[in-house]
Each structure stands twice: as C-alpha cells, then as structure tokens.
Scaffold this active site. Structure first.
Site, PDB file in Angstrom:
ATOM      1  CE  LYS A   1      -2.525  -0.288   3.673  1.00  0.00           C
ATOM      2  NZ  LYS A   1      -1.880  -1.487   4.246  1.00  0.00           N
TER       3      LYS A   1
ATOM      4  CD  GLU B   1      -0.001   3.443   3.288  1.00  0.00           C
ATOM      5  OE1 GLU B   1       0.228   2.318   3.791  1.00  0.00           O
ATOM      6  OE2 GLU B   1       0.883   4.280   3.071  1.00  0.00           O
TER       7      GLU B   1
ATOM      8  CE  LYS C   1       0.111   3.825   7.475  1.00  0.00           C
ATOM      9  NZ  LYS C   1      -0.236   2.682   6.605  1.00  0.00           N
TER      10      LYS C   1
ATOM     11  N   PRO D   1       5.919  -4.433 -10.966  1.00  0.00           N
ATOM     12  CG  PRO D   1       7.915  -3.896 -12.080  1.00  0.00           C
ATOM     13  CD  PRO D   1       6.518  -3.385 -11.811  1.00  0.00           C
TER      14      PRO D   1
END
EC number: 6.3.3.3
Length: 239
Positions: A18, A118, A40, A211
């Site tokens: 995340k 987040e 956050k 990736p």
C-alpha cells in the site's frame, strides 16, 4: 470550498505494498504538475528520532510528496506498537477518533491539489470496538484504490475486499496488481481473472501492474501506473 482531489488507498492485507503504491501515485501526480500530499491517518509502529516519533510508512509518503503536511495533520494518530491499531491504541490509552481524522483531511485539502490517504492494514481492520478502517473510508467519503498483493490466494482476498468496499457505498476508482511474490505461479492468469471480475462487477479498471522491485522504488513503480486515467476518474467523481 476546496476543489482538491483525494483518494483512499486500501489493500487486500497488510504488507502488500500500500505504501509503495501510495508513494508511486504521489510521484505520478507530481509528474503531472500537481501539488501532491499524503496522509497516513493512523500509523502503528513508530520510533523516537531526535525526540520526534517517526513511522517508516509515513516518512516514505513524505519523501514522495511535494507538499508536506504538519505531522499532526498527516498522521493524527502515531502509535508506537507495531500491532493492530485498536490493540496498539488500547495499549497506549489512545482513543482513535475518526472526527479528528476527518478534520485533518479537510485541512489537508486546503493545502494541495491532490491528497492520497493511505489506510492501515486491510480494509476491515478494527480501529475501536465499534469502528474499522471501512468506517474511516466511509467517513472521508473517498474513491478507493485497491492494492492487490499478487500471491497465492489473492483472487478471493481481492474480490472479498472489493465487495466490502462497494457494500459501504464507496466507489472503487481502480486497482493495482503488485507483484509481492516473484515466485508466484501463473501471475498473468491471476491478473487476467481479477481484471475480468473487478471490471465486470465493480467497473474497477486495472491501473497498472507493479513488478517485484528490490529495493522498492516509488519512482520506478510510478512508471507502471496509469496516473492520468486515475485523475480522470477522480475528477469525474467530483463533478
């Protein structure tokens, strides 16, 4: 009234990227010429550095943003213990008050063009005996970006989380496939399956496939995300 954009980043679990994806989105927004900042709201796991509490995830978000919020607005609740938030909060005699977070978010909207919020852990992590992270996302009333940690079992986790997001009346602005397990069998087939189901059931587009990165790099991850498409979705949702 602020016309800033904002979104809520959640995940299929904890430790699935995340923060990496949130930081990558921030880098993408900065590349688009936007004043980008991050919240956050609840961080569990903090250490004292020169007398100030620091959380690794919150620091990574600050590093990726080009507008820095005051620490008490970026993270209204900084908890020391690296545990489930309601357990860490109880241990420190802290009440996780969502009103305080909503107020901080309103202030953040006045300081930037886009605010990335987040979440903590997965979507249904308890914050108190009565409220969880889903309630926080609902209180903020934000479109949600779902980060799917690509590993065995992720299809069910992703579909359950998507179902929970929509059940709260929230919009999934898109999802990101994050290759957390480089040894996962048939990753492309898993991504294709999720792409079909999430798009068909929830109109949730795939924003990109990150990736496996070692070390993790928000700048590299940002090149794999369609930030522009996400911005279009956020702007349309605001109209």
């Amino acid at each position: 009234m602020s016309h800033a954009l904002s979104l809520f980043v959640t995940g299929t679990d904890t430790e699935i990227g995340k923060t990496l994806v949130s930081a990558a989105l921030l880098r993408g927004f900065v590349r688009e010429g936007l004043r980008a900042t991050a919240m956050k709201p609840i961080a569990a796991g903090a250490t004292l550095v020169d007398g100030v509490l620091h959380n690794e995830d919150a620091d990574q978000l600050d590093d990726a943003a080009n507008v820095l919020l005051p620490p008490d607005i970026r993270t209204p609740f900084m908890l020391k213990e690296p545990a489930a938030p309601h357990i860490a909060a109880a241990h420190e005699n802290v009440m996780l008050d969502m009103t305080r977070i909503v107020d901080a978010h309103m202030q953040a909207l006045d300081m930037a063009d886009v605010v990335v919020v987040e979440g903590v852990g997965g979507f249904r992590v308890p914050l108190t005996d009565a409220h969880d992270t889903a309630d926080l996302a609902f209180a903020l009333n934000l479109p949600v970006v779902l980060v799917v940690g690509m590993r065995l079992g992720c299809i069910s986790h992703a579909l359950l989380t998507a179902e929970a997001i929509v059940a709260r009346g929230l919009r999934i602005a898109g999802w990101v496939a994050n290759r957390v397990d480089p040894a996962m069998l048939f990753p492309d087939e898993n991504i294709d399956t999720l792409r079909t189901w999430l798009d068909r059931q929830y109109d949730a587009p795939l924003l990109g496939v990150v990736p496996h990165l070692s070390p993790a790099s928000p700048d590299v991850a940002a090149t794999h995300l369609d930030t522009n498409r996400l911005l279009q979705t956020l702007r349309a949702a605001q109209r």
